[in-house]
Enzyme design. Structure first.
Site, mmCIF file in Angstrom:
data_model
loop_
_atom_site.group_PDB
_atom_site.id
_atom_site.type_symbol
_atom_site.label_atom_id
_atom_site.label_comp_id
_atom_site.label_asym_id
_atom_site.label_seq_id
_atom_site.Cartn_x
_atom_site.Cartn_y
_atom_site.Cartn_z
ATOM 1 N N TRP A 257 0.819 -1.208 0.000
ATOM 2 C CA TRP A 257 0.000 0.000 0.000
ATOM 3 C C TRP A 257 0.856 1.262 0.000
ATOM 4 C CZ3 TRP A 257 -0.421 4.226 3.134
ATOM 5 C CH2 TRP A 257 -1.556 5.038 2.950
ATOM 6 N N GLU A 260 1.733 4.842 -5.038
ATOM 7 C CA GLU A 260 1.714 4.622 -6.488
ATOM 8 C C GLU A 260 0.924 5.704 -7.213
ATOM 9 O OE1 GLU A 260 -1.906 2.612 -4.893
ATOM 10 O OE2 GLU A 260 0.208 2.634 -4.318
#
Length: 351
Positions: A257, A260
């Site tokens: 997580w 990005e």
């Protein structure tokens, strides 16, 4: 009854005015682009007639639509402002079976493909949904999203992309894969990269692409309907095919997580593009509540990856994407792409 009718007419007029305001930049672009093309044709070929481009048939769905066009059943362009928009709508957060959803949308073809029945859409849109073991979330999304997409008169397809486990989840890789696999089916020009847990609340939030990459999920209930920080670019974003190529897609390096979408935001700016956002009261989403699963824990290296984005972006993205398609199914409401992403040291074949 008369008063109710007047209120209904006022509501429709207000919705139309809001849509026109949102579409003004797009209209200017379309008009200017059209003038430039016509001027070029007139200069180079003063006697040449403008004809419709040939339809390249790849699948039976396109063939069926092409036949209908040839028979003059569906040849007119859809209105610039879709006439059936309602603005804010009730979001139902209860999952429902795919079969029940399908019954309400009989014109959706296998693979989640839809085209308006009474006009030719102005937008060819692929909706890419990265997925991992959240079927109930997908049902809630489709239940609320499909009616909105149909009211927006889009020529669309939905691609749900899942990676084989066990491995750490990589959302961005699935975005890249969805983009490439969708283009194998159809000449999509606009790509909506859509988290499965983000449920739209307003159909004035148009799922099409503009001259700039667009952040559609401007205000999410989890964040008290406020942008969490100025450079936020998560949840739901829209890029044209040209935008995706220019920035080399998403980074493939973010396993786990975090960051990005910040990487993509910086790629956009490094390539001379700017991010556009609509009004917060229109770009509203509800987020399906859930716990972070074990395959998507925080990426401890995410900050370092983000720092190296500028030097890495030309070699990390679409041009370095490697994967195997293990399963490709055209289900009634969406295309399902199941992939294997090679890990370090893997010698098996891949794309």
């Amino acid at each position: 009854m008369g008063q109710c009718r007047r209120l209904h007419n006022i509501r429709k007029s207000t919705v139309s005015i809001l849509v026109l305001i949102l579409l003004l930049p797009y209209l200017r672009h379309v008009i200017n682009e059209g003038r430039a093309k016509l001027a070029g044709i007139a200069k180079d070929h003063p006697r040449q007639l403008v004809t419709a481009p040939a339809i390249h048939v790849k699948h039976s769905f396109e063939k069926e639509q092409a036949t209908r066009n040839d028979n003059n059943v569906t040849v007119n362009l859809c209105p610039i402002v879709p006439p059936n928009l309602i603005g804010a709508f009730f979001v139902n957060m209860e999952p429902e079976s795919f079969e029940e959803i399908q019954k309400r949308h009989p014109y959706i073809k296998p693979g989640g493909r839809f085209q308006p029945l009474d006009c030719k859409s102005r937008h060819r849109v692929a909706i890419i949904v990265p997925f991992r073991d959240r079927e109930s979330h997908l049902k809630i999304l489709l239940k609320n999203l499909l009616p909105m997409l149909e009211r927006q008169q889009l020529d669309y397809g939905i691609y749900v992309v899942e990676m084989a486990m066990p491995t750490t989840f990589n959302r961005a890789v699935l975005m890249n894969i969805g983009y490439k696999e969708a283009l194998k089916d159809y000449d999509f020009q606009c790509f909506i990269f859509h988290d499965v847990d983000h449920i739209p609340e307003n159909d004035l939030n148009l799922y099409n692409c503009q001259r700039s990459p667009s952040h559609l999920a401007v205000s999410v209930d989890k964040n008290n309907y406020k942008l969490p920080y100025p450079g936020a670019f998560g949840g739901v974003v829209a890029l044209t095919k040209e935008h995706v190529i220019k920035v080399n897609g998403w980074s493939n390096m973010y396993f786990g997580w975090g960051c990005e979408d910040d990487d993509l935001y910086q790629r956009i700016h490094q390539n001379g593009l700017k991010v556009s956002r609509g009004p917060a009261e229109i770009g509203r989403y509800k987020m399906v509540k859930h716990l972070r699963d074990k395959t998507n824990q925080k990426n401890k290296d995410r900050a370092n990856l983000l720092k190296g984005m500028k030097t890495r972006m030309r070699s990390d993205g679409l041009n370095s994407l490697k994967y195997d398609v293990l399963k490709r199914e055209y289900r009634p409401l969406f295309a399902y792409i199941f992939v294997r992403i090679p890990v370090e040291g893997d010698t098996k074949s891949h794309h």
